[in-house]
Scaffold this active site. Structure first.
Site, short mmCIF file in Angstrom:
data_model
loop_
_atom_site.label_atom_id
_atom_site.label_comp_id
_atom_site.label_asym_id
_atom_site.label_seq_id
_atom_site.Cartn_x
_atom_site.Cartn_y
_atom_site.Cartn_z
N MET A 26 11.21 42.73 -34.41
CA MET A 26 11.89 41.64 -33.72
C MET A 26 11.19 40.33 -34.08
O MET A 26 9.99 40.20 -33.86
CB MET A 26 11.78 41.90 -32.22
CG MET A 26 12.49 40.89 -31.43
SD MET A 26 13.50 41.70 -30.21
CE MET A 26 14.51 40.34 -29.78
N HIS A 253 24.87 41.74 -39.67
CA HIS A 253 24.92 40.57 -38.78
C HIS A 253 26.30 39.93 -38.76
O HIS A 253 26.67 39.30 -37.78
CB HIS A 253 23.87 39.54 -39.19
CG HIS A 253 22.47 39.97 -38.82
ND1 HIS A 253 22.14 40.39 -37.55
CD2 HIS A 253 21.34 40.07 -39.54
CE1 HIS A 253 20.86 40.71 -37.51
NE2 HIS A 253 20.36 40.53 -38.72
N ARG A 256 31.97 42.35 -36.85
CA ARG A 256 32.67 41.95 -35.62
C ARG A 256 32.77 43.13 -34.65
O ARG A 256 33.68 43.19 -33.83
CB ARG A 256 34.05 41.38 -35.94
CG ARG A 256 34.04 40.10 -36.76
CD ARG A 256 33.53 38.87 -36.01
NE ARG A 256 32.09 38.64 -36.12
CZ ARG A 256 31.44 37.59 -35.65
NH1 ARG A 256 32.09 36.67 -35.01
NH2 ARG A 256 30.15 37.46 -35.79
N CYS A 335 15.43 46.14 -19.87
CA CYS A 335 16.16 45.15 -20.68
C CYS A 335 17.65 45.33 -20.41
O CYS A 335 18.19 46.43 -20.54
CB CYS A 335 15.86 45.40 -22.16
SG CYS A 335 17.03 44.59 -23.25
N GLN A 340 20.01 36.65 -24.00
CA GLN A 340 19.96 35.23 -23.68
C GLN A 340 18.64 34.54 -24.02
O GLN A 340 18.65 33.39 -24.41
CB GLN A 340 20.28 35.03 -22.19
CG GLN A 340 21.77 34.99 -21.93
CD GLN A 340 22.10 34.88 -20.46
OE1 GLN A 340 22.58 35.82 -19.86
NE2 GLN A 340 21.84 33.74 -19.87
N CYS A 354 12.16 36.57 -22.76
CA CYS A 354 13.02 37.57 -22.14
C CYS A 354 13.52 37.03 -20.82
O CYS A 354 12.75 36.48 -20.03
CB CYS A 354 12.22 38.85 -21.92
SG CYS A 354 13.14 40.06 -20.97
N ASP A 661 21.68 29.44 -14.83
CA ASP A 661 21.60 30.72 -15.48
C ASP A 661 20.32 31.41 -15.06
O ASP A 661 19.31 30.78 -14.74
CB ASP A 661 21.78 30.63 -16.99
CG ASP A 661 20.70 29.85 -17.64
OD1 ASP A 661 19.72 30.45 -18.04
OD2 ASP A 661 20.84 28.62 -17.72
P1 NAP Z 1 30.17 26.27 -16.36
O1 NAP Z 1 29.66 26.96 -17.54
O2 NAP Z 1 29.65 24.93 -16.03
O3 NAP Z 1 31.75 26.21 -16.53
C1 NAP Z 1 32.59 25.68 -15.58
C2 NAP Z 1 33.86 25.20 -16.27
O4 NAP Z 1 34.69 24.63 -15.31
C3 NAP Z 1 33.52 24.11 -17.27
O5 NAP Z 1 33.51 24.70 -18.56
C4 NAP Z 1 34.57 23.05 -17.05
O6 NAP Z 1 35.46 23.08 -18.15
C5 NAP Z 1 35.30 23.46 -15.79
N1 NAP Z 1 35.17 22.42 -14.77
C6 NAP Z 1 34.04 21.80 -14.35
N2 NAP Z 1 34.34 20.89 -13.37
C7 NAP Z 1 35.66 20.95 -13.19
C8 NAP Z 1 36.56 20.26 -12.35
N3 NAP Z 1 36.13 19.33 -11.52
N4 NAP Z 1 37.87 20.56 -12.43
C9 NAP Z 1 38.31 21.50 -13.28
N5 NAP Z 1 37.50 22.19 -14.12
C10 NAP Z 1 36.20 21.93 -14.07
O7 NAP Z 1 29.97 27.12 -15.06
P2 NAP Z 1 30.15 28.68 -14.85
O8 NAP Z 1 31.24 29.25 -15.65
O9 NAP Z 1 30.23 28.83 -13.38
O10 NAP Z 1 28.80 29.28 -15.37
C11 NAP Z 1 27.58 28.85 -14.81
C12 NAP Z 1 26.41 29.35 -15.60
O11 NAP Z 1 26.36 30.75 -15.49
C13 NAP Z 1 26.47 29.05 -17.07
O12 NAP Z 1 25.76 27.90 -17.37
C14 NAP Z 1 25.83 30.24 -17.68
O13 NAP Z 1 24.49 29.99 -17.96
C15 NAP Z 1 25.87 31.32 -16.64
N6 NAP Z 1 26.74 32.43 -17.08
C16 NAP Z 1 26.82 32.76 -18.39
C17 NAP Z 1 27.64 33.80 -18.79
C18 NAP Z 1 27.76 34.18 -20.23
O14 NAP Z 1 27.15 33.59 -21.10
N7 NAP Z 1 28.52 35.18 -20.54
C19 NAP Z 1 28.36 34.48 -17.86
C20 NAP Z 1 28.28 34.10 -16.52
C21 NAP Z 1 27.46 33.08 -16.15
P3 NAP Z 1 36.42 21.84 -18.48
O15 NAP Z 1 35.69 20.62 -18.05
O16 NAP Z 1 36.69 21.90 -19.95
O17 NAP Z 1 37.65 22.09 -17.71
FE1 SF4 Z 2 16.63 42.24 -23.02
FE2 SF4 Z 2 16.51 40.01 -24.48
FE3 SF4 Z 2 17.90 40.03 -22.19
FE4 SF4 Z 2 15.24 40.23 -22.15
S1 SF4 Z 2 16.45 38.49 -22.87
S2 SF4 Z 2 16.67 41.42 -20.95
S3 SF4 Z 2 14.84 41.39 -24.01
S4 SF4 Z 2 18.28 41.23 -24.06
#
Ligand code: NAP
Ligand code: SF4
Length: 676
Positions: A26, A253, A256, A335, A340, A354, A661
């Site tokens: 890694m 890498h 898909r 893990c 992330q 991590c 997050d």
């Molecule tokens: P976010 O990433 O900030 O997304 C919220 C979305 O809502 C924005 O993309 C925005 O898009 C929209 N928005 C914001 N204010 C608004 C308003 N006043 N009216 C209408 N739309 C609005 O928040 P989240 O989805 O709640 O996620 C929060 C955090 O959780 C993220 O930063 C992430 O770190 C973490 N998370 C990550 C994952 C992942 O990576 N799979 C999964 C879950 C949570 P527009 O402005 O384009 O409309």
């Molecule tokens: Fe596992 Fe990497 Fe997530 Fe840590 S950050 S829990 S090592 S995938």
């Protein structure tokens, strides 16, 4: 004969490995950092101390052309040996072994000097590689042997030759990337010639008393790569030519098909390792999505492999092996395969860490000793930030009480664990529950502490980890329409959602909510059902075609879903670098409608009124789910800070809601606790 399990030593021709656990290669980013090798030595030493029998370093280039990036580490000259000795000495102190991985990037290199079997450009780099000449191939084989020799001088116990994941050697093996007409192209004997000549040259240079591992590309998940018979032919040739161990390589890498992310079922690919093992006598190492002792034992006991390689699980918990050996698996920090803080960092050229263990690769930044003064600390909120702070505080000797208004710990992780493909998040809650007990933390659930009690108890420190609240955008009808739900009502409270849904906000939570609503609740999540996963992503377990691919058969969405955003950029642009494409493709395959550049007008009985591309339209939906981000829940902190003289600290989403997050929350919790 006694039963073989993960703790049984493994005899190689000239040496013995003390158990069956390998810490897989890694890249950490410390390889190129200032004083990085001192930190890397400490990082590896912790894992060796934690009981792993063999560590494989991150990929090190055998020459300049082979570097992944212009400043990536290379081992070719005697003056480079000294810093590597720091690593080998640190690991050997604990009776573990360490091998250097030799990685030539080929057309995956991120610089203009890259070479490949034939002129080509990989989809994951902007640079086009030129075709390597025969003379350069000869020189490259020499460079591999030279690097192995330098590794031996630096005290490494062996080398791993990276022959998979779509890198240089793998590019020679696949017709897709090898259109040469000389002795290194054409039929498979020619295409595998480079791999064999590298192994022969290394063995000749280093002698018998040195481990050679070959990372064999067993499943490639890219069209026009190897057939099953070719994989076996190469495995047999490697065995004949002096390799000691075969490691499993799964997926290129550029593939898909997800191969390591959290939606991949645990131990999803050990069936191919088992098939290879049946064809050769060399020990074979299983890898990819093995993160727990039970699976590791099953794989060993059912002869699917001879060793288990885990990379990320050793970031999450350096003591995995010792804890497993002591039957203390409840205290293993698992893990969750989120990528992330590890791979997402690596691909952004940041030091890896991590999410569940922010100390990983940053060990030297933390105090290891007990706090000088034992303090009475109250932590308010048992989400990821509060939990990590509470545990770290207690481990440093403080007396900790943890307050939670809900009936369970976990905060936003309780939402994440409900999403099909994110079941691993349960493990972190299990881990923290155990840690609270182990560290004698007083846990008060269903308890909303009041300011009077805080004044009376007068703790030395109060940590507010009170989390976030869903943001409700200002749209006409949003507060009155019965069609409107927010994401916590859907994911946590499991309120009824009709068959036609619009989701406002396409961030991480919007994507998660779409995945949840698209899934048929009467079916098992593909992350828990290997056959469903293979169907969804087009994996062919019969291996009838090159690359083990067959047409995808994704399950159509259970509901008709519109995922809306105001931005005009690609949906999910802000998601994780290594997982965003999976979330996007998963929803696309299920037929979710991605609508961008939307403005919201009103909500009424007819549905959601929007405007896009200059046209107004009504989405005639049963429900509108709000996933528009969050606001910080910090009013109690403000009140206590203003009305008392207590030492108050604010962490997690309560501090900064925009980035709620878990990576940031846990890191902040641990670091604050480490400073008190
Ligand atoms: P976010 O990433 O900030 O997304 C919220 C979305 O809502 C924005 O993309 C925005 O898009 C929209 N928005 C914001 N204010 C608004 C308003 N006043 N009216 C209408 N739309 C609005 O928040 P989240 O989805 O709640 O996620 C929060 C955090 O959780 C993220 O930063 C992430 O770190 C973490 N998370 C990550 C994952 C992942 O990576 N799979 C999964 C879950 C949570 P527009 O402005 O384009 O409309
Ligand atoms: Fe596992 Fe990497 Fe997530 Fe840590 S950050 S829990 S090592 S995938």
């Amino acid at each position: 004969m006694p039963e073989i399990d993960v703790f049984t030593p493994l005899n190689l021709k000239h040496t013995q490995l003390k158990n069956r656990f390998v810490m897989g290669s890694m890249h950490t980013g410390l390889e190129e950092a200032k004083q990085g090798f001192d930190k890397l030595a400490y990082f590896y030493e912790q894992r060796a101390k934690g009981g792993v029998s063999l560590i494989v370093t991150g990929g090190i280039a055998p020459n300049f052309q082979g570097r992944l990036t212009p400043f990536a580490t290379q081992l070719s000259f005697p003056w480079q040996i000294k810093k590597h000795r720091k690593l080998t000495q640190a690991v050997h102190k604990h009776n573990s072994k360490i091998c250097l991985q030799i990685l030539h990037a080929g057309r995956y290199a991120y610089h203009p000097f890259s070479v490949a079997p034939s002129k080509s450009k990989a989809p994951i780099t902007p640079f086009k590689a030129r075709a390597i000449t025969q003379l350069e191939i000869k020189k490259t084989i020499f460079d591999y042997a030279n690097t192995a020799n330098m590794a031996k001088k630096a005290g490494y116990d062996g080398v791993e030759i990276m022959g998979s994941e779509g890198y240089f050697i793998n590019q020679f093996l696949a017709p897709k990337t090898n259109q040469r007409t000389d002795k290194y192209g054409g039929n498979f004997k020619n295409r595998m010639r480079l791999a064999i000549e590298i192994v022969q040259a290394i063995r000749k240079k280093v002698g018998d008393n040195f481990i050679i591992i070959f990372r064999l590309s067993m499943l490639e998940f890219v069209e026009d790569t190897q057939t099953y018979n070719e994989v076996i032919q190469l495995a047999k040739a490697l065995e004949k030519n002096g390799v000691d161990l075969i490691n499993s390589g799964i997926g290129w890498h550029e593939s898909r098909v997800p191969s390591i992310a959290t939606m991949v079922p645990r131990a999803a690919f050990t069936w191919i390792t088992q098939k290879v093992k049946q064809e050769i006598t060399l020990p074979v190492i299983a890898s990819n999505r093995i993160n727990n002792l039970q699976d590791a034992q099953t794989i060993l006991k059912s002869s699917q492999a001879d060793m288990i390689s885990m990379a990320r699980p050793f970031l999450a918990d350096p003591d995995f092996v010792n804890k497993a050996m002591n039957n203390d698996y409840m205290s293993i920090n698992t893990c969750i395969a989120c990528n992330q803080a590890c791979l997402d960092h690596t691909f952004k050229l940041k030091t890896a860490s991590c999410l569940v263990n922010p100390k990983a690769c940053h060990e030297t930044e933390f105090q290891l000793n007990f706090a000088k003064k034992k303090k009475k600390v109250f932590v308010i909120g048992a989400g990821p930030a509060g939990l990590s702070a509470a545990v770290e505080l207690a481990q440093r000797g403080h007396q900790v009480t943890l307050y939670e208004a809900r009936s369970e710990i976990g905060g936003q992780f309780n939402i994440a664990k409900e999403i099909p493909g994110k079941e691993e998040f349960k493990e972190t809650i299990r881990y923290f529950n155990h840690q609270l007990r182990q560290n004698n933390i007083v846990l008060k659930l269903n308890y909303k502490i009041q300011i009077e009690e805080l004044k009376k108890e007068a703790p030395d420190e109060v940590i507010f980890a009170t989390g976030v609240e869903a943001r409700i955008p200002d749209i006409q009808g949003i507060h009155t329409s019965t069609k409107v739900l927010n994401y916590t009502e859907v994911l946590l409270e499991k309120k009824h959602v009709g068959k036609k849904v619009a989701i406002i906000g396409a961030g991480g939570i919007g994507f998660d909510t779409a995945e949840f609503l698209a899934h048929n609740p009467n079916k098992t999540s593909p992350a828990l059902d290997k056959d469903e996963f293979y169907k969804e992503w087009g994996v062919d377990p019969k291996y009838q075609h090159r690359g083990a691919l067959k047409p995808k058969e994704p399950e159509a969405s259970y509901r008709e879903i519109y995922l809306l955003q105001r931005k005009t950029t690609k949906h999910g642009k802000g998601l994780g670098k290594t997982t965003g494409w999976i979330h996007r493709l998963s929803l696309k395959n299920k037929g979710i409608h991605f609508l961008g550049g939307v403005s919201y007008h009103k909500i009424d009985d007819k549905g959601l009124h929007i405007k896009r591309e200059q046209k107004t339209e009504v989405l005639d939906v049963d429900h509108i789910v709000i996933c528009a981000g969050q606001t910080s829940n910090n009013s109690f902190y403000q009140q206590v800070k203003n009305q008392t003289s207590l030492n108050c600290h604010l962490i997690g989403g309560a501090d900064v809601a925009q980035e709620i997050d878990a990576k940031r929350a846990i890191n902040q919790g641990v670091r604050l606790a480490n400073s008190l």
